[in-house]
Enzyme design. Structure first.
Site, short mmCIF file in Angstrom:
data_model
loop_
_atom_site.label_atom_id
_atom_site.label_comp_id
_atom_site.label_asym_id
_atom_site.label_seq_id
_atom_site.Cartn_x
_atom_site.Cartn_y
_atom_site.Cartn_z
N ALA A 12 0.85 -0.98 -0.18
CA ALA A 12 0.03 0.01 -0.11
C ALA A 12 0.98 1.34 0.09
CB ALA A 12 -0.96 0.10 1.20
N CYS A 34 7.67 7.80 21.39
CA CYS A 34 8.16 8.53 22.63
C CYS A 34 9.69 8.81 22.71
CB CYS A 34 7.87 7.40 23.74
SG CYS A 34 5.81 7.40 23.93
N SER A 92 -3.08 -3.72 0.23
CA SER A 92 -1.81 -4.50 0.78
C SER A 92 -2.46 -5.77 1.25
CB SER A 92 -1.38 -3.51 1.97
OG SER A 92 -0.27 -4.43 2.49
#
Lengths: 390, 135
Positions: A71, A325, A199
Site C-alpha cells: 500500500a 516516545c 496491501s
C-alpha cells in the site's frame, strides 16, 4: 503473549503460504512471467488469472489492477504519479491530517515542489464529511485522498458520497483501502473512485505485495515511479513476483469468503473488550465513530496515565499506538490530535486490533491486564486522587 | 534478561517500585513536587526528616514514563538514612549516572533534584523544631 495488533500486520494463513510455495521452487511456477518460453508463459497465465480474481473481489476489471510492493508504494504511485500527470489542471491536493504517513509524506514531497495541500477538517470522530471536502476543493484542485478505514481508529469513510463530490468537481479521488480489504465490501468502479490502494499483509497475506486500482474507464493516468523492463504496462517495472501475487489474491479470496461471518466475530470481540474495560475502569474514552466503525479496531484513551508507561507495563500484550516516545513530551498520535484529542489523551491511547485467530479468551486476558496496569499506574500518580479528570 | 526495551535497573524499579505512596498526615511529612509544562510528567517526593537532620523515610508518586517512575523509586532509596545537608547537594548528574539515563531522559534526574530540594526546604529546620511555640 497476546497478539492484538492485526491492523499492523497479520500472520500469513497456512492456505496462503501453501499456494505461494507452489510458485517458488523448481517443481513449481517459479519462472519469470516476462519470459517467452513455456514456463514463463505459464507463470504469466497465473499472474493474469490472479489479476482477474483480485479485480473481481474489489468490483473492478483486470485492466484496472497494477501490482505493487504494498500500500505504501500504491499510495506513492497514485499521488506522485497522478500529480505529475495532471498538474496542468492545478497544483492543489485535498486531504486530511488523519491519513496514513504513506499518503501524507508523498503529499509533503509535492508541497516541497510547489504544490499546495488543502487540509480537510475532520469531525471529532475523525470523519471527513462531504461538506468539508466540498469546502476544500478549488478550481485548481486536481487530486483528493481519503482512506476508507482509518488505521488508528477504524472509522469508515463514506467513500461513495465523497467520490460523488469529487466527480462533480472533476477531481480525481484516491482511496487508501489498506485496512478495508477483507473487512468491508469494496466496489471500486461503482463508487467511481479514480485510484485505490491495497496491501496483502493486513489480511493474512505476505508482506511486500499490494495493488493499485487505476480506473481505466474513464481512464486515469499516472506517471511511473519505477522504470526498467516495462512490466505492468510500463507503469511499474520489475519482475513480477508470482508467489507474492498468488499470496495476495489467495488471502483476499479467503477473507472475502469469510467476510460477513468475520465482521460479526470481530464486532463481538470489540464489544467484549470495550465492555470489560469500561466496566473495570473509570475515565476511558473511545477514539472513533460508533456508527461508522470497522470492527477490527478499538482505540481507547485512558485518563490519568502516561502512554509510554502504560505500553511498557503491558509487556505481554502486543498492541499499538500512534505515539512515538522520545522525550519527556512524547510525540503523541497525530491522528488523535487531528481529531481534537489533547496531547496527554492522544499519548495515553492504545489501539487494539483483532483478526480471525483472536479468541474471546485472549480478549478477556487482555482486558484484565490493561485494567491491572491502568490501576497500578494511576495508583502511582500524584494527580489521580487529587484531580481525577472530570 | 528483562523482556522490555528498558535497561535492567530501570525495568526492575519501574515494575516493582518500592516506597511509593504518601505518608499519613499526622506524620507531618515534608513535600516537594516537580512537573514538566502542562503536567505531562509529575514527580512528588515526601520525606520524614528527623530533628537531627536525618532523613528517616521517603515516599514518591509519579505520573510519567518508566524512567521517571524508576528515578522516583531510586531517589527514595538513596535519600533514606542520609543527612539532609548531604542530600541538599545532590546533583542531577549523579542520578543520571547511577541510573544510566539516556540523554532524552535526563530531565527525570532534574525533576528528582527539584522535588528533593523542595521537600528539604519544606522540612522544619532543627532550630524551628526546637524553638518554643508562642503561647
Amino acid at each position: 503473549m497476546i497478539y492484538l495488533d492485526h491492523a499492523a500486520t497479520t500472520p500469513v494463513r497456512r492456505e496462503v503460504a501453501e499456494a505461494m510455495a507452489m510458485c517458488m521452487t523448481e517443481t513449481g511456477h517459479f519462472a519469470n512471467p516476462g519470459s517467452d518460453h513455456a514456463p514463463g508463459r505459464q507463470a504469466a497465465h497465473i499472474v493474469e488469472q490472479a489479476r482477474e480474481r483480485f479485480a473481481a473481489l474489489i468490483g473492478a476489471k483486470a485492466e484496472d489492477i497494477v501490482f505493487t510492493s504494498g500500500a505504501t508504494e500504491s499510495n506513492n504511485m497514485a499521488l506522485l504519479g497522478g500529480a505529475a500527470f495532471y498538474s496542468n489542471k492545478g497544483k492543489r491536493i485535498a486531504l486530511a491530517k488523519t491519513e496514513h504517513k504513506s499518503v501524507l509524506d508523498p503529499c509533503r514531497q509535492l508541497a516541497s515542489r510547489g504544490w499546495s495541500l488543502d487540509w480537510l477538517e475532520t469531525d471529532e470522530q475523525g470523519l471527513i464529511t462531504t461538506q468539508a471536502l466540498t469546502a476544500a476543493i478549488t478550481d485548481e484542485t486536481c487530486l483528493a485522498s481519503c482512506m476508507l478505514v482509518n488505521n488508528e481508529t477504524g472509522v469508515v469513510h463514506n467513500i461513495p458520497a465523497l467520490a460523488r463530490v469529487c466527480s462533480e468537481a472533476q477531481v480525481l479521488l484516491h482511496v487508501d483501502a489498506a485496512q478495508a480489504l477483507g473487512k468491508l465490501p469494496i466496489e471500486a468502479r461503482r463508487w467511481d473512485v479514480a485510484m485505490m490502494s491495497f496491501s496483502a499483509h493486513k489480511l493474512g497475506g505476505p508482506k511486500g505485495i499490494g495493488a493499485l486500482y487505476l480506473r481505466r474507464k474513464p481512464p486515469v493516468k499516472v506517471q511511473p515511479l519505477v522504470f526498467g523492463g516495462g512490466q505492468e504496462r510500463g507503469l511499474r517495472s520489475g519482475t513480477l513476483p508470482v508467489h507474492q501475487i498468488v499470496g495476495l489474491v489467495r488471502a483476499a479470496e479467503l477473507a472475502e469468503a469469510e467476510r460477513e461471518q468475520m465482521f460479526r466475530h470481530l464486532g463481538r470481540l470489540r464489544r467484549r473488550l470495550l465492555d470489560q474495560l469500561v466496566a473495570g475502569l473509570p475515565q476511558v474514552e473511545v477514539n472513533g465513530a460508533q456508527a461508522a466503525q470497522s470492527p477490527h479496531i478499538l482505540n481507547l484513551s485512558f485518563h490519568g496515565v502516561d502512554g509510554e508507561a502504560l505500553r511498557a507495563d503491558l509487556i505481554d500484550l502486543a498492541v499499538s499506538s500512534g505515539s512515538a516516545c522520545t522525550s519527556d513530551h512524547a510525540e503523541s498520535s497525530y491522528v488523535l490530535r487531528a481529531m481534537g484529542r489533547s496531547d496527554s489523551l492522544a499519548d495515553a491511547s492504545l489501539r487494539f486490533s483483532f483478526g480471525p485467530t483472536t479468541t474471546a479468551e485472549q480478549v478477556d486476558q487482555a482486558a484484565q491486564r490493561v485494567i491491572a496496569s491502568v490501576r497500578r499506574l494511576r495508583a502511582l500518580s500524584p494527580l489521580w486522587r487529587e484531580e481525577p479528570a472530570a | 534478561m528483562n523482556p522490555s526495551a528498558y535497561p535492567d535497573k530501570i525495568w526492575k524499579l519501574f515494575r516493582e517500585p518500592r516506597r511509593h505512596g504518601c505518608f499519613e498526615a499526622e506524620q507531618k511529612p515534608s513535600r516537594g513536587r516537580a512537573a514538566t509544562p502542562a503536567s505531562h510528567a509529575v514527580l512528588q517526593l515526601e520525606l520524614l526528616v528527623a530533628p537531627d537532620g536525618r532523613i528517616d523515610d521517603a515516599l514518591f508518586q509519579a505520573l510519567g514514563c518508566p524512567y521517571l517512575i524508576a528515578t522516583g523509586a531510586w531517589l527514595c532509596a538513596h535519600v533514606t538514612g542520609r543527612r539532609r545537608d548531604a542530600m541538599a547537594t545532590l546533583e542531577p548528574r549523579l542520578i543520571a549516572e547511577q541510573l544510566d539515563l539516556p540523554a532524552v531522559k535526563r530531565y527525570c534526574a532534574v525533576m528528582a533534584v527539584e522535588a528533593l530540594n523542595q521537600a528539604l526546604d519544606d522540612a522544619p529546620t532543627v532550630e524551628a523544631v526546637s524553638a518554643p511555640t508562642a503561647e
